[in-house]
Design a protein around this motif. Structure first.
Motif, PDB file in Angstrom:
ATOM      1  N   PRO A 327       0.810  -1.232   0.000  1.00  0.00           N
ATOM      2  CA  PRO A 327       0.000   0.000   0.000  1.00  0.00           C
ATOM      3  C   PRO A 327       0.837   1.275   0.000  1.00  0.00           C
ATOM      4  N   GLU A 328       2.002   1.223   0.659  1.00  0.00           N
ATOM      5  CA  GLU A 328       2.826   2.428   0.736  1.00  0.00           C
ATOM      6  C   GLU A 328       3.876   2.492  -0.355  1.00  0.00           C
ATOM      7  N   ALA A 329       3.928   1.498  -1.235  1.00  0.00           N
ATOM      8  CA  ALA A 329       4.952   1.467  -2.292  1.00  0.00           C
ATOM      9  C   ALA A 329       4.584   2.455  -3.403  1.00  0.00           C
ATOM     10  N   ASP A 330       5.562   3.201  -3.847  1.00  0.00           N
ATOM     11  CA  ASP A 330       5.350   4.159  -4.931  1.00  0.00           C
ATOM     12  C   ASP A 330       6.700   4.418  -5.589  1.00  0.00           C
ATOM     13  N   SER A 331       7.165   3.457  -6.377  1.00  0.00           N
ATOM     14  CA  SER A 331       8.512   3.532  -6.942  1.00  0.00           C
ATOM     15  C   SER A 331       8.438   3.470  -8.464  1.00  0.00           C
ATOM     16  N   LEU A 508     -12.990   0.251  -9.612  1.00  0.00           N
ATOM     17  CA  LEU A 508     -12.336   1.533  -9.359  1.00  0.00           C
ATOM     18  C   LEU A 508     -11.429   1.910 -10.525  1.00  0.00           C
ATOM     19  N   ALA A 509     -10.728   0.929 -11.096  1.00  0.00           N
ATOM     20  CA  ALA A 509      -9.886   1.194 -12.262  1.00  0.00           C
ATOM     21  C   ALA A 509     -10.724   1.616 -13.460  1.00  0.00           C
ATOM     22  N   TYR A 510     -11.937   1.063 -13.567  1.00  0.00           N
ATOM     23  CA  TYR A 510     -12.834   1.472 -14.651  1.00  0.00           C
ATOM     24  C   TYR A 510     -13.222   2.944 -14.510  1.00  0.00           C
ATOM     25  N   PHE A 511     -13.597   3.364 -13.312  1.00  0.00           N
ATOM     26  CA  PHE A 511     -13.954   4.763 -13.105  1.00  0.00           C
ATOM     27  C   PHE A 511     -12.745   5.673 -13.303  1.00  0.00           C
ATOM     28  N   ALA A 512     -11.572   5.226 -12.885  1.00  0.00           N
ATOM     29  CA  ALA A 512     -10.366   6.025 -13.095  1.00  0.00           C
ATOM     30  C   ALA A 512     -10.082   6.214 -14.578  1.00  0.00           C
ATOM     31  N   THR A 513     -10.351   5.178 -15.381  1.00  0.00           N
ATOM     32  CA  THR A 513     -10.145   5.295 -16.830  1.00  0.00           C
ATOM     33  C   THR A 513     -11.104   6.300 -17.439  1.00  0.00           C
ATOM     34  N   GLU A 514     -12.372   6.227 -17.043  1.00  0.00           N
ATOM     35  CA  GLU A 514     -13.347   7.183 -17.575  1.00  0.00           C
ATOM     36  C   GLU A 514     -13.028   8.609 -17.118  1.00  0.00           C
ATOM     37  N   PHE A 567      -2.169  -2.011  -6.679  1.00  0.00           N
ATOM     38  CA  PHE A 567      -1.305  -0.927  -6.198  1.00  0.00           C
ATOM     39  C   PHE A 567      -1.798   0.447  -6.620  1.00  0.00           C
ATOM     40  N   ALA A 568      -2.432   0.559  -7.801  1.00  0.00           N
ATOM     41  CA  ALA A 568      -2.872   1.863  -8.307  1.00  0.00           C
ATOM     42  C   ALA A 568      -4.144   2.352  -7.628  1.00  0.00           C
ATOM     43  N   SER A 569      -4.777   1.520  -6.798  1.00  0.00           N
ATOM     44  CA  SER A 569      -6.066   1.892  -6.203  1.00  0.00           C
ATOM     45  C   SER A 569      -5.942   3.128  -5.330  1.00  0.00           C
ATOM     46  N   LYS A 570      -4.840   3.250  -4.606  1.00  0.00           N
ATOM     47  CA  LYS A 570      -4.666   4.414  -3.726  1.00  0.00           C
ATOM     48  C   LYS A 570      -4.750   5.709  -4.523  1.00  0.00           C
ATOM     49  N   LEU A 617      -6.318   4.459   2.328  1.00  0.00           N
ATOM     50  CA  LEU A 617      -7.201   5.558   1.940  1.00  0.00           C
ATOM     51  C   LEU A 617      -6.821   6.865   2.620  1.00  0.00           C
ATOM     52  N   ASP A 618      -5.984   6.793   3.641  1.00  0.00           N
ATOM     53  CA  ASP A 618      -5.528   8.032   4.280  1.00  0.00           C
ATOM     54  C   ASP A 618      -4.811   8.938   3.281  1.00  0.00           C
ATOM     55  N   TYR A 619      -4.125   8.319   2.321  1.00  0.00           N
ATOM     56  CA  TYR A 619      -3.421   9.117   1.313  1.00  0.00           C
ATOM     57  C   TYR A 619      -4.413   9.927   0.483  1.00  0.00           C
ATOM     58  N   ALA A 620      -5.551   9.311   0.090  1.00  0.00           N
ATOM     59  CA  ALA A 620      -6.559  10.037  -0.680  1.00  0.00           C
ATOM     60  C   ALA A 620      -7.143  11.182   0.128  1.00  0.00           C
TER      61      ALA A 620
END
Length: 721
Positions: A327-331, A508-514, A567-570, A617-620
């Protein structure tokens, strides 16, 4: 160096020779052989040691009578040496019934010699079976385990590197080489491994790479950190993570673990432990113990992964992908490194006809598509160019056959109950659907967010929105068809049967694409230059997407929030809030801005409450607060009444909006802008709206506006000038 004089093979052996048992002497065979081969073959017994080259190949070492070199070394024109010491063998497991008859039955057997029980908490500690140098293939206890020596990307003591067409190894010259029955040809630089008529790899020994000997110690450190809960964590991983992210050959891994094989890559098994720790309290037996330190695991895993990149294998890609699912990975840099390593392993190629085990072909395809998704979604959430291009991507679409673990233990499959089989099938469908959605998302990025596309839109000037709508038509239709064809088992309304569900990350990925598509349209709109009707239609379609995405988040249940999230959900949760802030900032009137302000406040509350079950979700929430701070500098917008008064048009009398009687607000469609979307996201044709083909001087004026919520509903009517 070549020997000056022939030396008897027995004298070259470092260990003392034992007298052969009666009947097992190296007697000449009764079959004559051709003169080109030499005298009658003299075959060593099982107790005798093979030469170094045959041991590395795990091949039978055959020496002709009176010869100095074995058959394979003579064929490859290489020296037949006995320098390397033999690898330690595991002791044979003593059956309890045999121990009674044994004269040494008073001695206590060591736990290292026994076969580990199935993955469960009450098992002997893993540190008791301390990892040792990789054992020979024959030491595995079960004969049905696939031979890793036959694989291309999972061999223990050597790794492969793809040889491209433009490399110094010309394909025509390679074709002139002599290949043995394993399609290998040995040279001074390494061993060439040909997988078909066109592709070839060079196999290099691991021992020549940096810090290879430290792998054993790294694995000991990993097991020591999670001691004694390693088996229970692996069980959690295969129950929660693996069905939804199947990049490991499950039955092969479990059978190797049960058979006492401890030659796993430290970064891989550490990555599995790290992900499983997210569900530590989900296992009531584990919850009673203190949780292992995941930061120590991550330190060992990242160091081991960095060293493993010098000897890349499929386990290197697997470990990197698992570590990036944290969840905290972002590399971004690690993603690009994995793409390069994947190309070095030939994961971008079509392996359907390669001379490798069938189960390895399916595994390579699953890992390749997982790497593809990692690259594409990293490109979206970071806003940076992708490193995988369609012109160099030959991997075939994923099929059901690619998920079959052919050659693995039949017992492992029989132990799965119907619920586990259903979870695996649902996870395979989820994984395949995510691949299809990612391909559409990649097309959105290539169409609207490349430097070439950005320049095209800038050159179009006032016609940029019209150009964007024209290019969006095909990709919008693909996205619509993908959603219509979505299997029922991965829809949000599918029953979860009181089990964790990971279908949320797909929707969620579908909504992110739209949102990524509509975001580009909204960015091109200019209230001062565009005609009111087209401006309203585009913004209303964007509002529909925002409301649908926020309602989706509101409907998430605990079994969704606590499941595995990609991983992209955050960032995808964050993009919904970013899109709402964009609509708020570009709203032409105060009433519309207040509507988005209210919805964003509700969305933040939903995320903050949900973060109790999904901490990422704290990041969002933090990003929403950051956007809100930026919007504090936004100038105050005029009300609708002020805009109408300034334009010299009298305020309209109160009346019900025509749009409000037609259900939800119209959803954007680039071909005619006349589609609606219901609560489930299904598209339907609304014949009440006329076709819209861009913005012209004769476009209709803004007819009506009605907010979908009562608190922010406003009505207006204007006439075209």
């Amino acid at each position: 160096m070549p020997r000056p004089t022939p030396i008897p093979i027995a004298a070259a052996r470092p260990r003392k020779q034992q007298k052969p048992s009666p009947g097992k002497e190296n007697l000449p065979s009764g079959k004559p052989v051709s003169n080109t081969v030499g005298p009658v073959a003299n075959i060593r017994t099982r107790r005798e040691r093979p030469c170094d080259a045959c041991r590395r190949r795990k091949s039978r070492c055959v020496i002709h009578e009176g010869a100095v070199l074995c058959v394979l070394c003579e064929f490859h024109k290489q020296e037949c040496t006995f320098v390397q010491s033999p690898l330690p063998r595991k002791r044979k497991v003593v059956d309890p019934a045999d121990k009674k008859d044994s004269p040494n039955n008073t001695k206590k057997s060591r736990s290292v010699d026994a076969e580990p029980p199935p993955l469960a908490l009450p098992t002997p500690t893993i540190t008791a079976t301390a990892p040792s140098p990789p054992p020979p293939q024959s030491s595995l206890a079960h004969s049905y385990l696939p031979h890793l020596g036959e694989t291309l990307g999972l061999q223990r003591r050597q790794h492969s590197r793809y040889i491209g067409l433009s490399s110094p190894f010309d394909s025509l010259l390679i074709g002139l080489s002599q290949f043995d029955t394993r399609n290998e040809s040995t040279f001074d630089l390494g061993t060439l491994r040909r997988v078909n008529d066109h592709e070839c790899f060079i196999m290099l020994p691991d021992e020549n790479t940096q810090d290879y000997a430290d792998e054993v110690e790294s694995l000991r450190q990993v097991e020591h950190i999670v001691h004694p809960h390693g088996p229970a964590l692996l069980e959690l991983y295969f129950r929660i993570v693996h069905p939804n992210f199947p990049i490991i050959q499950k039955h092969l891994f479990i059978e190797r673990y049960r058979s006492g094989d401890r030659s796993f890559a430290p970064s891989l098994i550490a990555g599995m432990y790290i992900l499983a720790l997210n569900w530590w309290s989900y296992n009531p037996k584990l919850a009673a113990y203190p949780k292992p330190d995941s930061s120590r695991l991550e330190a060992v895993a990242m160091k081991s992964l960095s060293l493993a990149m010098d000897r890349p294998k499929l386990s290197t890609i697997q470990a990197g992908l698992l570590l990036l699912q944290r969840p905290e990975a972002d590399s971004w840099s690690l993603t690009t490194q994995l793409v390069a390593i994947g190309q070095e392993l030939g994961l971008h190629l079509d392996c359907s006809s390669w001379s490798i085990p069938v189960w390895e072909r399916g595994l390579r395809k699953r890992i390749a598509w997982a790497l593809y998704m990692q690259d594409k979604w990293s490109s979206l959430i970071h806003g940076r160019p992708s490193h995988i291009f369609g012109a160099n991507w030959a991997v075939q679409p994923i099929t059901d056959e690619d998920f079959r673990e052919e050659g693995d233990s039949p017992e492992g499959k029989r132990t799965e109950n119907e619920d586990d089989q259903d979870d695996n099938e649902r996870g395979q469908i989820l994984f395949a659907q995510m691949i299809g959605l990612t391909q559409i998302m990649a097309e959105v990025m290539d169409t609207f967010y490349t430097q070439t596309a950005i320049q095209d839109f800038a050159n179009a000037g006032k016609n940029s929105t019209q150009l964007i709508l024209a290019r969006a038509k095909n990709v919008q239709l693909k996205l619509r068809k993908w959603h219509e064809d979505l299997p029922k088992c991965v829809k949000m309304v599918a029953p979860t049967n009181d089990k964790l569900s990971s279908t949320g990350y797909l929707h969620l990925a579908y909504f992110a694409t739209e949102i990524t598509l509509h975001r580009r349209i909204v960015q091109s709109l200019d209230h001062a230059t565009h005609d009111p009707y087209g401006f309203f239609m585009c913004r209303n379609a964007a509002k529909t997407r925002l409301i649908s995405a926020m309602d989706f988040v509101n409907r998430l249940k605990p079994e969704h929030l606590q499941g595995f999230w990609y991983f992209a959900s955050k960032i995808n949760f964050t993009l919904i809030g970013t899109f709402g802030s964009l609509l708020w900032a570009t709203a032409p009137a105060k009433e519309e801005a207040e509507f988005y302000k209210t919805r964003l406040r509700e969305y933040r509350w939903t995320l903050s409450v949900s973060s109790k079950r999904a901490e990422f979700l704290d990041y969002a929430v933090q990003m929403l607060d950051t956007s809100r701070a930026m919007l504090n500098n936004l100038a105050e917008k005029p009300s609708l009444a002020q805009q109408i008064s300034t334009a010299g048009v009298p305020p309209p009398p109160p009346m019900r909006s025509a749009l409000s009687s037609m259900g939800p607000p119209p959803r954007f469609s680039p071909d005619d802008m006349d589609m609606d979307m219901d609560d489930e996201g299904e598209l339907r044709r609304n014949e009440s709206y006329g076709s819209f083909h861009g913005f012209g001087n004769d476009a209709q004026g803004l007819e009506s506006y009605d907010s979908p919520t009562a608190s922010a509903s406003q009505s207006l009517r204007g006439d075209t000038p």
